[in-house]
Scaffold this motif. Structure first.
Motif, PDB file in Angstrom:
ATOM      1  N   VAL A 412       0.850  -1.175   0.013  1.00 54.18           N
ATOM      2  CA  VAL A 412      -0.109   0.274  -0.250  1.00 54.18           C
ATOM      3  C   VAL A 412       0.829   1.264  -0.139  1.00 54.18           C
ATOM      4  O   VAL A 412       2.143   1.557   1.212  1.00 54.18           O
ATOM      5  CB  VAL A 412      -0.899   0.211   1.497  1.00 54.18           C
ATOM      6  N   SER A 413       0.849   2.105  -0.764  1.00 49.61           N
ATOM      7  CA  SER A 413       1.646   3.004  -0.612  1.00 49.61           C
ATOM      8  C   SER A 413       1.154   4.685  -0.687  1.00 49.61           C
ATOM      9  O   SER A 413       0.150   4.509   0.067  1.00 49.61           O
ATOM     10  CB  SER A 413       2.166   4.030  -2.383  1.00 49.61           C
ATOM     11  N   THR A 414       2.010   5.020  -0.333  1.00 51.25           N
ATOM     12  CA  THR A 414       1.458   6.752   0.404  1.00 51.25           C
ATOM     13  C   THR A 414       0.129   7.545  -0.676  1.00 51.25           C
ATOM     14  O   THR A 414      -0.568   7.344  -0.179  1.00 51.25           O
ATOM     15  CB  THR A 414       2.740   7.377   0.578  1.00 51.25           C
ATOM     16  N   LEU A 415       0.466   7.313  -1.875  1.00 52.88           N
ATOM     17  CA  LEU A 415      -0.750   7.495  -2.338  1.00 52.88           C
ATOM     18  C   LEU A 415      -2.303   7.139  -2.189  1.00 52.88           C
ATOM     19  O   LEU A 415      -3.471   7.774  -2.345  1.00 52.88           O
ATOM     20  CB  LEU A 415      -0.229   7.669  -4.156  1.00 52.88           C
ATOM     21  N   ASP A 416      -2.304   5.401  -1.909  1.00 52.13           N
ATOM     22  CA  ASP A 416      -3.692   4.664  -1.655  1.00 52.13           C
ATOM     23  C   ASP A 416      -4.030   5.346  -0.353  1.00 52.13           C
ATOM     24  O   ASP A 416      -4.759   5.568  -0.704  1.00 52.13           O
ATOM     25  CB  ASP A 416      -2.941   3.551  -1.633  1.00 52.13           C
ATOM     26  N   LEU A 417      -3.001   5.572   0.876  1.00 54.52           N
ATOM     27  CA  LEU A 417      -2.891   5.680   2.057  1.00 54.52           C
ATOM     28  C   LEU A 417      -3.929   7.505   1.964  1.00 54.52           C
ATOM     29  O   LEU A 417      -5.034   7.733   2.539  1.00 54.52           O
ATOM     30  CB  LEU A 417      -2.266   6.810   2.528  1.00 54.52           C
ATOM     31  N   ALA A 418      -3.384   9.028   1.116  1.00 58.60           N
ATOM     32  CA  ALA A 418      -4.289   9.901   0.553  1.00 58.60           C
ATOM     33  C   ALA A 418      -5.055   9.801   0.002  1.00 58.60           C
ATOM     34  O   ALA A 418      -6.282  10.378   0.490  1.00 58.60           O
ATOM     35  CB  ALA A 418      -3.062  10.222  -0.084  1.00 58.60           C
ATOM     36  N   LYS A 419      -5.789   8.519  -0.947  1.00 59.28           N
ATOM     37  CA  LYS A 419      -6.850   8.848  -1.836  1.00 59.28           C
ATOM     38  C   LYS A 419      -7.736   8.608  -0.535  1.00 59.28           C
ATOM     39  O   LYS A 419      -9.207   8.174  -0.391  1.00 59.28           O
ATOM     40  CB  LYS A 419      -6.765   7.534  -2.850  1.00 59.28           C
ATOM     41  N   ARG A 420      -7.297   6.404   0.279  1.00 57.14           N
ATOM     42  CA  ARG A 420      -8.840   6.145   0.918  1.00 57.14           C
ATOM     43  C   ARG A 420      -8.942   7.701   2.340  1.00 57.14           C
ATOM     44  O   ARG A 420     -10.542   7.071   3.099  1.00 57.14           O
ATOM     45  CB  ARG A 420      -7.642   4.923   1.856  1.00 57.14           C
ATOM     46  N   LEU A 421      -7.448   8.337   2.782  1.00 55.59           N
ATOM     47  CA  LEU A 421      -8.249   9.447   3.751  1.00 55.59           C
ATOM     48  C   LEU A 421      -9.589  10.051   3.317  1.00 55.59           C
ATOM     49  O   LEU A 421     -10.242  10.262   3.770  1.00 55.59           O
ATOM     50  CB  LEU A 421      -7.167   9.902   3.971  1.00 55.59           C
ATOM     51  N   LEU A 422      -9.811  10.435   1.816  1.00 56.96           N
ATOM     52  CA  LEU A 422     -10.743  10.975   1.457  1.00 56.96           C
ATOM     53  C   LEU A 422     -11.939  10.962   1.265  1.00 56.96           C
ATOM     54  O   LEU A 422     -13.074  11.369   2.236  1.00 56.96           O
ATOM     55  CB  LEU A 422     -10.706  11.424  -0.177  1.00 56.96           C
ATOM     56  N   ASP A 423     -11.782   9.420   1.870  1.00 59.69           N
ATOM     57  CA  ASP A 423     -13.406   8.586   1.844  1.00 59.69           C
ATOM     58  C   ASP A 423     -13.951   8.565   3.236  1.00 59.69           C
ATOM     59  O   ASP A 423     -14.714   8.572   3.739  1.00 59.69           O
ATOM     60  CB  ASP A 423     -13.045   6.855   2.434  1.00 59.69           C
ATOM     61  N   PHE A 424     -13.253   8.979   4.251  1.00 56.69           N
ATOM     62  CA  PHE A 424     -13.053   9.659   5.342  1.00 56.69           C
ATOM     63  C   PHE A 424     -13.365  11.138   5.773  1.00 56.69           C
ATOM     64  O   PHE A 424     -14.068  11.700   7.303  1.00 56.69           O
ATOM     65  CB  PHE A 424     -12.084   9.181   6.906  1.00 56.69           C
ATOM     66  N   GLY A 425     -13.499  11.529   4.226  1.00 55.31           N
ATOM     67  CA  GLY A 425     -14.368  12.848   4.166  1.00 55.31           C
ATOM     68  C   GLY A 425     -13.339  13.833   4.999  1.00 55.31           C
ATOM     69  O   GLY A 425     -13.094  15.002   5.076  1.00 55.31           O
ATOM     70  N   MET A 426     -11.427  13.883   5.296  1.00 53.25           N
ATOM     71  CA  MET A 426     -11.132  14.335   5.037  1.00 53.25           C
ATOM     72  C   MET A 426      -9.739  14.880   4.146  1.00 53.25           C
ATOM     73  O   MET A 426      -9.299  13.877   3.291  1.00 53.25           O
ATOM     74  CB  MET A 426     -10.241  13.945   6.690  1.00 53.25           C
ATOM     75  N   HIS A 427      -9.114  15.562   3.885  1.00 52.45           N
ATOM     76  CA  HIS A 427      -7.673  15.824   3.114  1.00 52.45           C
ATOM     77  C   HIS A 427      -6.952  15.357   3.467  1.00 52.45           C
ATOM     78  O   HIS A 427      -7.087  15.341   4.635  1.00 52.45           O
ATOM     79  CB  HIS A 427      -8.062  18.172   2.791  1.00 52.45           C
ATOM     80  N   PRO A 428      -6.139  14.601   2.043  1.00 55.07           N
ATOM     81  CA  PRO A 428      -5.029  14.470   2.613  1.00 55.07           C
ATOM     82  C   PRO A 428      -3.700  15.312   3.557  1.00 55.07           C
ATOM     83  O   PRO A 428      -4.291  16.517   2.690  1.00 55.07           O
ATOM     84  CB  PRO A 428      -4.145  13.379   1.722  1.00 55.07           C
ATOM     85  N   PRO A 429      -2.894  14.648   4.003  1.00 55.09           N
ATOM     86  CA  PRO A 429      -1.807  15.842   4.289  1.00 55.09           C
ATOM     87  C   PRO A 429      -0.864  15.989   3.010  1.00 55.09           C
ATOM     88  O   PRO A 429      -1.557  14.696   2.013  1.00 55.09           O
ATOM     89  CB  PRO A 429      -0.905  14.602   5.139  1.00 55.09           C
ATOM     90  N   THR A 430      -0.027  16.539   2.815  1.00 56.54           N
ATOM     91  CA  THR A 430       0.416  16.812   1.496  1.00 56.54           C
ATOM     92  C   THR A 430       1.894  15.066   1.822  1.00 56.54           C
ATOM     93  O   THR A 430       2.134  14.719   2.817  1.00 56.54           O
ATOM     94  CB  THR A 430       1.602  17.785   2.118  1.00 56.54           C
ATOM     95  N   ILE A 431       1.906  14.423   0.118  1.00 56.10           N
ATOM     96  CA  ILE A 431       2.581  13.223   0.398  1.00 56.10           C
ATOM     97  C   ILE A 431       3.933  13.635  -0.595  1.00 56.10           C
ATOM     98  O   ILE A 431       3.952  14.351  -1.364  1.00 56.10           O
ATOM     99  CB  ILE A 431       1.510  12.274   0.231  1.00 56.10           C
ATOM    100  N   TYR A 432       4.576  12.865  -0.056  1.00 56.24           N
ATOM    101  CA  TYR A 432       5.999  12.684  -1.476  1.00 56.24           C
ATOM    102  C   TYR A 432       6.449  14.104  -0.836  1.00 56.24           C
ATOM    103  O   TYR A 432       7.582  14.433  -1.822  1.00 56.24           O
ATOM    104  CB  TYR A 432       5.873  12.303  -2.716  1.00 56.24           C
ATOM    105  N   PHE A 433       6.529  14.908   0.288  1.00 59.72           N
ATOM    106  CA  PHE A 433       7.438  16.343   0.004  1.00 59.72           C
ATOM    107  C   PHE A 433       7.594  16.164   1.613  1.00 59.72           C
ATOM    108  O   PHE A 433       6.727  15.908   2.485  1.00 59.72           O
ATOM    109  CB  PHE A 433       6.662  16.550  -0.433  1.00 59.72           C
ATOM    110  N   PRO A 434       9.163  16.105   2.398  1.00 66.40           N
ATOM    111  CA  PRO A 434       9.754  16.296   1.709  1.00 66.40           C
ATOM    112  C   PRO A 434      10.852  15.126   0.453  1.00 66.40           C
ATOM    113  O   PRO A 434      10.795  14.650   0.852  1.00 66.40           O
ATOM    114  CB  PRO A 434      10.826  17.059   2.105  1.00 66.40           C
ATOM    115  N   LEU A 435      10.946  15.771  -0.677  1.00 68.73           N
ATOM    116  CA  LEU A 435      11.837  14.916  -1.316  1.00 68.73           C
ATOM    117  C   LEU A 435      13.039  13.363  -0.535  1.00 68.73           C
ATOM    118  O   LEU A 435      12.523  12.643  -1.230  1.00 68.73           O
ATOM    119  CB  LEU A 435      12.392  15.296  -2.727  1.00 68.73           C
TER     120      LEU A 435
END
Ligand SMILES: *Cc1c(COP(=O)(O)O)cnc(C)c1O
Length: 507
Positions: A412-435
């Motif tokens: 499960v990637s960071t992007l997947d976590l971010a996308k799933r968080l949207l289902d919980f009604g929350m905006h995801p944190p910034t991801i893959y940054f800092p590089l």
């Protein structure tokens, strides 16, 4: 509503299902000849007056393809569109580095006062003394907050403030007969920093951060030579860590004739507690839409004032606000200035909002903002650290950068976590940054969120971790609850289709 076939373009949908699909029809599709809203000024008499004032050649009888709709149709159209957006006013939005804090409604009310909102930018200064006085007071407040000597409210965004600052660095060096081609930038830098460097004609020289996430004076000394114009650094940096060697770094730079550009986008951690001017900064930009509660984008204008030490004051952009004999006016005859960056005098409505915010909070209130922003970030870090370890052992400031091992353990990637968080009604944190942090989750709750909201986020993240291990497929295919699933982001960026009607032919 669950839509798994996110790749379906709306153009392919049968017309009867266009509302079900979540697609809002274009105004051009809903047009019906002769339909219009109430138009109080639309009499033939007023049209004739307009033609006389503007001249016939500037008046069109018809605009080809112009949509004709009733007022409720237009209202519904834009309200529907607004509800497709995720906004800070709707839900938690912990997007690291962006400071998505609540924008107080009183700011908008003050900016909408007719004396401010109706003021034409070409109004002669003697008829706009109140507005100019407000700008001067805001300049003064920002100078005080940053510990700098002079401020220009001119730049339209943080990134434009960066560009202005670097053009000033170049102009100041040139004035002393120095031509420098390089600017040092840490490997944790925000993307706009190297971009501004390139735009200003400099080459970016990368400084490696210590593995604990901060910049060492030794690394800067190693990179310094006579060709270095400045160091550009964010403090707290994008790891959410205060740069502990910043004063030593500033001294090393100044010793070699180079300057310290402090990217002030993260001022939300410093208000009333620490001043860039006392850290040795020569220039700092402020992102009013971050720290000072003015709206982020949404089609609206931004503001990224720059504050400088006295030696750079002559180079500030035009026009400069000056007081002559008790009256405010704009001055353009300043030979060393880098000139204008944009039309008129900055985005005035944003300046009113930021000034209202500063006045409402005062010195103690602003310090409380930063203390609470720091507390909230550290609260989240502490409550999540067992599952999502911090990227650095140093204490966090107003945001924390967390990591995870779900990629190796469950695919499960960071992007997947971010996308799933949207289902919980929350905006995801910034991801893959800092590089420099593998799979980073950069979380900035801001001070305006309640304990309950933070706890809800912790709960969601913990649930997500559990789900990723037990049901990785659900997380990998998220979001499931939104109108749109995953879009092809690469194709969206490289081949944007801006006209649905022609989507079929454009693809
Ligand atoms: C947001 C940000 C910027 C750019 O500011 P804009 O107003 O978006 O142009 C620059 N540096 C850092 C660290 C930021 O977070």
């Amino acid at each position: 509503m669950i839509r798994k076939d996110a790749a379906t373009t709306p153009a392919e949908l049968p017309v009867s299902s266009k509302f079900d699909s979540g697609r809002v029809p274009l105004l051009f599709e809903e047009t019906s000849p002769g339909r219009s809203g109430v138009d109080l000024a639309g009499t033939e008499e007023s049209a004739q007056r307009a033609r006389e004032m503007l001249g016939q050649e500037l008046c069109r009888a018809d605009i080809e393809g112009f949509p004709e709709l009733s007022e409720p149709q237009v209202v519904r159209h834009f309200l529907r569109l607004s509800q497709l957006n995720f906004g800070q006013a709707l839900n938690f939005y912990p997007l690291g580095s962006c400071t998505m804090k609540y924008n107080p409604a009183v700011n908008d009310e003050l900016a909408a006062l007719s004396g401010f909102a109706g003021l034409h930018p070409l109004t002669p200064p003697h008829l706009a003394q109140g507005a100019l006085e407000l700008m001067a007071r805001l300049e003064h407040a920002l100078a005080e907050i940053t510990g700098m000597d002079a401020v220009s409210l001119h730049p339209a965004a943080g990134a434009q403030g960066e560009l202005a600052g670097l053009l000033m660095v170049r102009a100041a060096h040139r004035k002393q007969g120095r031509i420098c081609s390089k600017v040092i930038i840490p490997d944790t830098a925000h993307g706009t920093n190297p971009a501004s460097c390139a735009l200003a004609g400099f080459r970016a020289l990368v400084a490696k951060s210590h593995r604990r996430g901060y910049l060492e004076a030794d690394e800067i000394r190693r990179l310094l030579d006579d060709d270095v114009a400045a160091l550009m650094v964010t403090n707290p940096n994008t790891m959410g860590i205060f740069e502990p060697e910043i004063e030593e770094i500033a001294a090393a730079l100044h010793e070699r004739g180079a300057m310290l550009y402090l990217d002030g986008a993260n001022m939300n951690a410093l208000l009333g507690i620490a001043k860039p001017g006392q850290m040795g900064a020569d220039i700092v930009q402020l992102n009013l839409h971050k720290t000072f509660s003015t709206p982020h984008g949404g089609g609206g204008p931004g503001a990224g004032p720059i504050a400088v030490k006295q030696h750079l004051e002559p180079f500030l952009p035009l026009p400069r606000l000056c007081n002559k004999g008790g009256k405010w006016e704009f001055v353009d005859d300043r030979p060393d200035s880098i000139g204008r960056l944009r039309a008129f005098h900055g985005n005035f409505g944003m300046l009113v909002r930021a000034y209202a915010y500063i006045l409402a909070l005062g010195r103690d209130g602003l310090a409380e903002v930063s203390r609470r922003a720091i507390l909230n970030a550290n609260y989240l870090r502490k409550r999540l650290e067992d599952l999502f370890p911090s990227a650095s052992p140093e204490p966090s400031m107003h945001e924390c950068v967390l990591t995870h091992e779900l990629e190796a353990r469950a695919g499960v990637s960071t992007l997947d976590l971010a996308k799933r968080l949207l289902d919980f009604g929350m905006h995801p944190p910034t991801i893959y940054f800092p590089l420099v942090v593998h799979g980073a989750l950069m979380i900035e709750p801001t001070e305006t969120e309640s304990r309950e909201t933070l706890d809800g986020f912790v709960e969601a993240m913990r649930q997500l971790h559990d789900e990723a291990l037990k049901e990785p497929e659900t997380v990998r295919t998220a979001p499931h609850e939104l109108r749109l699933g995953r879009v092809d982001e690469v194709r969206a960026a490289r081949r944007p289709v801006l006209r649905w009607l022609q989507a079929g032919s454009a693809l």
